[in-house]
Scaffold this active site. Structure first.
Site, PDB file in Angstrom:
ATOM      1  N   HIS A   1      -5.792  31.925   0.834  1.00  0.00           N
ATOM      2  CA  HIS A   1      -6.802  31.583  -0.164  1.00  0.00           C
ATOM      3  C   HIS A   1      -7.586  30.354   0.285  1.00  0.00           C
ATOM      4  CE1 HIS A   1      -4.496  33.501  -3.742  1.00  0.00           C
ATOM      5  NE2 HIS A   1      -5.407  34.318  -3.271  1.00  0.00           N
TER       6      HIS A   1
ATOM      7  N   HIS B   1      -0.338  34.922   1.924  1.00  0.00           N
ATOM      8  CA  HIS B   1       0.036  35.939   0.937  1.00  0.00           C
ATOM      9  C   HIS B   1       0.203  37.297   1.619  1.00  0.00           C
ATOM     10  CE1 HIS B   1      -1.239  33.340  -2.490  1.00  0.00           C
ATOM     11  NE2 HIS B   1      -1.951  32.798  -1.521  1.00  0.00           N
TER      12      HIS B   1
ATOM     13  N   ASP C   1       7.014  36.244  -4.129  1.00  0.00           N
ATOM     14  CA  ASP C   1       6.248  35.448  -5.075  1.00  0.00           C
ATOM     15  C   ASP C   1       6.849  35.613  -6.467  1.00  0.00           C
ATOM     16  OD1 ASP C   1       3.305  34.089  -5.277  1.00  0.00           O
ATOM     17  OD2 ASP C   1       3.782  35.190  -7.101  1.00  0.00           O
TER      18      ASP C   1
ATOM     19  N   HIS D   1       0.030  28.342   3.232  1.00  0.00           N
ATOM     20  CA  HIS D   1       0.834  29.508   2.904  1.00  0.00           C
ATOM     21  C   HIS D   1      -0.022  30.765   3.056  1.00  0.00           C
ATOM     22  CE1 HIS D   1      -1.091  28.239  -0.844  1.00  0.00           C
ATOM     23  NE2 HIS D   1      -0.994  29.492  -1.274  1.00  0.00           N
TER      24      HIS D   1
END
Length: 164
Positions: free
Chosen positions: A95, A106, A32, A104
C-alpha cells in the site's frame, strides 16, 4: 509495537505461516486479522520485514531487491504448501500510503476484493521489483497518486498546506 512483538515472537508466534530469519532480507508471513482462516475465498496474509529501517514503498531501492524477491517467492511457496493456493491465484502488493509505517506486503486471494487492493492504493510487488530493477531509486523520485477518505488526518494536513 504489535509488529515488533510479532517479529520478536512476543505475540502471535503460533500464527506464523513462514519465516525467513535473515535480518536483512528476511520476513515473517502471518495471517491478517481480517481473515478467519476458515475459507480460502478471502485469504489474506501479511509479510512483515525484519528490517526496521524500511517504513514504506518510498524507502525501497535496488539494494532491497533480494528482500523483495524473497517475499515474492517464499511467500507464494509457503501459501501454496500450507493452503493449497497457487501463486497465480494471489494478489501480492504494497500500500501507498500504508496504514502503518513498517514495510509489509499483502497477500490476498485474487478473487477477494480486499480493502485497499484497488489501483489507487495498491502497488503489485512484481511491478515494484521490475521498477527497482530498471531504476534503483524509482520510488524516491516517482510521483505516487493515492486516495484519501474525507475524514483522514493526512488529507487535512494536505489541505492545511494548500496541497489538496
Amino acid at each position: 509495537q504489535w509488529v515488533h512483538n510479532i517479529l520478536e515472537k512476543k505475540a502471535e508466534a503460533d500464527r506464523i505461516v513462514h519465516e525467513n530469519p535473515d535480518p536483512c532480507d528476511g520476513f515473517v508471513l502471518v495471517p491478517d486479522f481480517k481473515w478467519n482462516q476458515a475459507q480460502l475465498d478471502d485469504l489474506y496474509l501479511i509479510a512483515l520485514v525484519h528490517r526496521r529501517d524500511l517504513k514504506s514503498l518510498r524507502d525501497l531501492t535496488a539494494e532491497h531487491l533480494p528482500l523483495l524477491r524473497n517475499i515474492l517467492q517464499e511467500g507464494k511457496e509457503a501459501i501454496a504448501k500450507r493452503f493449497g493456493v497457487p501463486g497465480s491465484q494471489l494478489r501480492i502488493y504494497l500500500h501507498y500510503q500504508p496504514s502503518y509505517y513498517h514495510l509489509h506486503v499483502h497477500f490476498t486471494a485474487l478473487g477477494y476484493d480486499a480493502p485497499g487492493s484497488s489501483v489507487e492504493r495498491a502497488h503489485l510487488l512484481a511491478d515494484v521489483i521490475d521498477n527497482l530493477a530498471a531504476d534503483s531509486v524509482y520510488y524516491q523520485k516517482r510521483a505516487l497518486t493515492f486516495a484519501l477518505r474525507a475524514d483522514e488526518l493526512l488529507l487535512k494536513k494536505f489541505q492545511e498546506a494548500g496541497r489538496a
